[in-house]
Design an enzyme around this catalytic site. Sequence first.
Site, PDB file in Angstrom:
ATOM      1  N   ARG A  60     -10.400  68.226 -28.577  1.00  0.00           N
ATOM      2  CA  ARG A  60      -9.878  68.805 -29.946  1.00  0.00           C
ATOM      3  C   ARG A  60      -8.963  67.786 -30.450  1.00  0.00           C
ATOM      4  NH1 ARG A  60      -7.748  74.390 -27.872  1.00  0.00           N
ATOM      5  NH2 ARG A  60      -6.937  72.972 -26.149  1.00  0.00           N
ATOM      6  N   LYS A 160     -14.357  69.530  -9.681  1.00  0.00           N
ATOM      7  CA  LYS A 160     -13.638  70.270  -8.978  1.00  0.00           C
ATOM      8  C   LYS A 160     -12.425  70.839  -9.711  1.00  0.00           C
ATOM      9  CE  LYS A 160     -10.502  69.751  -5.992  1.00  0.00           C
ATOM     10  NZ  LYS A 160      -9.301  69.190  -6.336  1.00  0.00           N
ATOM     11  N   ASP A 189     -17.210  65.891  -5.837  1.00  0.00           N
ATOM     12  CA  ASP A 189     -16.151  65.970  -4.921  1.00  0.00           C
ATOM     13  C   ASP A 189     -15.909  64.437  -4.701  1.00  0.00           C
ATOM     14  OD1 ASP A 189     -14.558  65.491  -2.602  1.00  0.00           O
ATOM     15  OD2 ASP A 189     -14.933  67.459  -1.989  1.00  0.00           O
ATOM     16  N   HIS A 190     -14.798  63.873  -5.370  1.00  0.00           N
ATOM     17  CA  HIS A 190     -14.875  62.289  -5.390  1.00  0.00           C
ATOM     18  C   HIS A 190     -14.610  61.763  -3.988  1.00  0.00           C
ATOM     19  CE1 HIS A 190     -10.322  62.880  -5.426  1.00  0.00           C
ATOM     20  NE2 HIS A 190     -10.151  61.798  -5.107  1.00  0.00           N
ATOM     21  N   LYS A 194     -16.394  57.942  -2.187  1.00  0.00           N
ATOM     22  CA  LYS A 194     -15.272  56.581  -1.422  1.00  0.00           C
ATOM     23  C   LYS A 194     -16.106  55.963  -0.381  1.00  0.00           C
ATOM     24  CE  LYS A 194     -10.893  59.224  -1.786  1.00  0.00           C
ATOM     25  NZ  LYS A 194      -9.816  58.465  -2.557  1.00  0.00           N
ATOM     26  N   GLU A 228      -0.172  62.767   1.472  1.00  0.00           N
ATOM     27  CA  GLU A 228      -0.105  61.957   0.021  1.00  0.00           C
ATOM     28  C   GLU A 228       1.529  62.031  -0.031  1.00  0.00           C
ATOM     29  OE1 GLU A 228      -2.946  63.097  -3.241  1.00  0.00           O
ATOM     30  OE2 GLU A 228      -2.680  65.087  -2.361  1.00  0.00           O
ATOM     31  N   ASP A 247      -6.797  73.209  -3.174  1.00  0.00           N
ATOM     32  CA  ASP A 247      -7.011  71.915  -3.834  1.00  0.00           C
ATOM     33  C   ASP A 247      -7.617  70.854  -3.032  1.00  0.00           C
ATOM     34  OD1 ASP A 247      -6.255  70.135  -6.043  1.00  0.00           O
ATOM     35  OD2 ASP A 247      -4.745  69.221  -4.496  1.00  0.00           O
ATOM     36  N   HIS A 252     -12.238  68.230  -0.077  1.00  0.00           N
ATOM     37  CA  HIS A 252     -12.208  67.033   0.458  1.00  0.00           C
ATOM     38  C   HIS A 252     -12.389  67.183   2.017  1.00  0.00           C
ATOM     39  CE1 HIS A 252     -11.343  65.886  -3.832  1.00  0.00           C
ATOM     40  NE2 HIS A 252     -10.064  66.003  -3.574  1.00  0.00           N
ATOM     41  N   LYS A 350       1.397  67.431   0.342  1.00  0.00           N
ATOM     42  CA  LYS A 350       1.947  66.437  -0.816  1.00  0.00           C
ATOM     43  C   LYS A 350       3.454  66.109  -0.182  1.00  0.00           C
ATOM     44  CE  LYS A 350      -1.050  67.489  -4.149  1.00  0.00           C
ATOM     45  NZ  LYS A 350      -1.980  66.462  -4.467  1.00  0.00           N
TER      46      LYS A 350
HETATM   47  C1  BG6 Z   1      -7.505  65.714  -5.918  1.00  0.00           C
HETATM   48  C2  BG6 Z   1      -6.645  66.784  -5.953  1.00  0.00           C
HETATM   49  O1  BG6 Z   1      -8.924  66.353  -5.968  1.00  0.00           O
HETATM   50  O2  BG6 Z   1      -7.524  64.875  -5.145  1.00  0.00           O
HETATM   51  C3  BG6 Z   1      -5.451  66.258  -6.117  1.00  0.00           C
HETATM   52  O3  BG6 Z   1      -6.426  67.872  -6.885  1.00  0.00           O
HETATM   53  C4  BG6 Z   1      -5.028  65.132  -5.020  1.00  0.00           C
HETATM   54  O4  BG6 Z   1      -4.229  67.097  -5.770  1.00  0.00           O
HETATM   55  C5  BG6 Z   1      -6.355  63.880  -5.108  1.00  0.00           C
HETATM   56  O5  BG6 Z   1      -3.789  64.236  -5.321  1.00  0.00           O
HETATM   57  C6  BG6 Z   1      -6.230  62.861  -4.145  1.00  0.00           C
HETATM   58  O6  BG6 Z   1      -7.390  62.153  -4.335  1.00  0.00           O
HETATM   59  P1  BG6 Z   1      -7.132  60.587  -3.798  1.00  0.00           P
HETATM   60  O7  BG6 Z   1      -8.382  59.863  -3.938  1.00  0.00           O
HETATM   61  O8  BG6 Z   1      -5.856  59.857  -4.133  1.00  0.00           O
HETATM   62  O9  BG6 Z   1      -7.000  60.726  -2.330  1.00  0.00           O
END
Ligand code: BG6
Length: 500
Positions: A60, A160, A189-190, A194, A228, A247, A252, A350
Site C-alpha cells: 500500500r 509462518k 519454516d525458514h 538452514k 536468542e 512463535d 522451528h 528471548k
Molecule cells: C522467527 C520468529 O520465525 O524466527 C522470531 O518469529 C525469531 O521470533 C526468528 O527471532 C529466529 O530466527 P533465526 O533464523 O534468527 O534463528
Amino acid sequence: MEISMEERPSSPQLLPVGAFDLIVFGAAGDLALRKLVPSLFHRWRDGQIPATSRIVGASRTALDDDSYRALTLESFKKFHPGEAIDEKEWRAFSKQLFYVELDALDGGSDWKALGDKLGDMAGKQRIFYLALPPGLYGDVCRNIDAAGLKTPGARIVLEKPIGHDLLSARAVNDAVGAVFAEDEIFRIDHYLGKETVQNLIVLRFMNSLFEPVWNANAIDHVEITVAETIGAGGRAGYYDSAGALRDMVQNHLLQLLCLVAMEPPFDLESDTVRDEKLKVLRALRPITAQSVREASVRGQYGPGASDGAAVKGYAEELDKPTATETFAAVKANIDNWRWKGVPFYLRTGKRMGARRSEVIVQFKDVAHALVASGADGLQPSRLVIRLQPDEGVKLLLVTKDPGPGGMRLRYVPLNLSYADAFSARYPDAYERLLMAVVRGDLALFMRRDEVEAAWQWVDGIQAAWSKDETPAHKYAAGTDGPVQAAMMLDRDGRAWFDGA
Ligand code: BG6
C-alpha cells in the site's frame, strides 16, 4: 582435535532455475526488505536468476519502480552493514525489480495495474509471496483469483505463523486451498532452509555409524535449544499474542525434532520426507492438565543485561502487564518403538545469555565403568549439532589424557567446524527457500497435515497452561531462562548440557 579435510570443496554448485515472475505482497515490510530482496540479490549476483525474471513488489505504500529500488538498496545497507555493496551491481540487479501500489484486500483497480505490469508471462513460472499477516491470506488468494492472475501452475508462498491454533490454521489452509492446490502451496519454516538443518538428514542417513545407535537402546535423551539474545518488544503487536510456544516451538523446534526423530525415508522426495515427519508429530504424547507442570515451563524475561548493556524486562518494554511467555521449555515424549523412554527436551527463549541453536544427542552411560563413577572426565558420549552461530558438529568422547601418571580421563570433542572445513559462503535460508519454490521442490516446506498436527500438540499445552495458575516464571534478561527449566531436567536426574 580437528578433523583434517584433505580436500576442501570448491564453491557450491548452483542448480539452474527457470525464468519466473515473483510477486511479493508486503513488499515495503520488514521481511521483504530485510530478507527477501537481499536474498534475491545474492542469488542474482551468483548468476542464478535468469535475466527475464522479474520481482514485482506490491504494497500500500506510495512508491514507484525507482523509489522502490532506492528503498531496497537503502534497506540492504542497513540490514547488511558488514557487506560491501557495489552500487553498479545493485543497479543492474534492480532492473529486474518493479513496484505496484496495491491494497491487497481491496479487489479494485490496483489489481488491474498489477495484471498490466505482469503482462505477458509466456513460459515463466508465476509465484506469489505473501509477506503479510496470516489473517489476510484467504482474502488475498481470493483477490488473486478474481483478478485472473492465477495462471496454470502458479505457486503461493506463505510465511509462518499459519494461524495461531489448530482451528485458525485450518481456516487459513481452507481459504488458501480454495484457490491453490496443495502442491502449489509453499509454507515456509525458514529453519528448513538452514545449511546445518539440511545437514541433519545427511549426517543421520548418509553415515552408517549413526543409524544402529539412533534409538532408545543407545540414546539417553535429546536436547534442542534455540536461544536468542534479542528481545521481543520490537514486534510486540504480533509477539504478545503469540509467545514463545507458538512463535518458535510449534514450528522451528518441532521441525528440528522431526528431523532428529523420524524414521529413515526411502528417498528424499518431498512427500516421502514429509510423511515421516508427520508420523513423528502424530506420535507426540499429548501434554495435558495433569502433566503440564511436570512437562513444561514458561518464563518471561525481566530487566537485566544483554551484550553488556542494561535492558528492560518484557513487560516494561510493552509498558503494560502481560502474561505472554518469552521462554518455553517442554519435555516431549514420542510414543513409538524407537524412542520409548527417551525424552526430547526443547527450550527456546528471548534475551537469553547467548545466541545458540543446537541439538544435543546424549548417549547412555557405558554399561560398566572401569573407573569409579564420577571420575574426572567420565561423561556420556554426546553428539552436538550446532545450527548457529559457529555452525558445526562435535562428537564429545572420553579419551585418555596423554602422558604418564595413571589412567586420567579427558572429555574432548571431535570437531567439525564449518568455518574451518568449508570455504563456501553459506547462503541465507531464504536464498535456498526462494530458489526451491522456483524449482517446485516442496521438501523444504511444511505440508498442511504437518502444520495442523503440530498445532494440535501445541494447543494441548496452551490449553493446559490456560487452566494452570502458575504464571510465567521470571528470569533476568541475559541469563539462561528460569531456574524451573533446570529443575524440570533435575527431576529426571539430568541437566541441560551447556558445555559444548
Ligand atoms: C522467527 C520468529 O520465525 O524466527 C522470531 O518469529 C525469531 O521470533 C526468528 O527471532 C529466529 O530466527 P533465526 O533464523 O534468527 O534463528
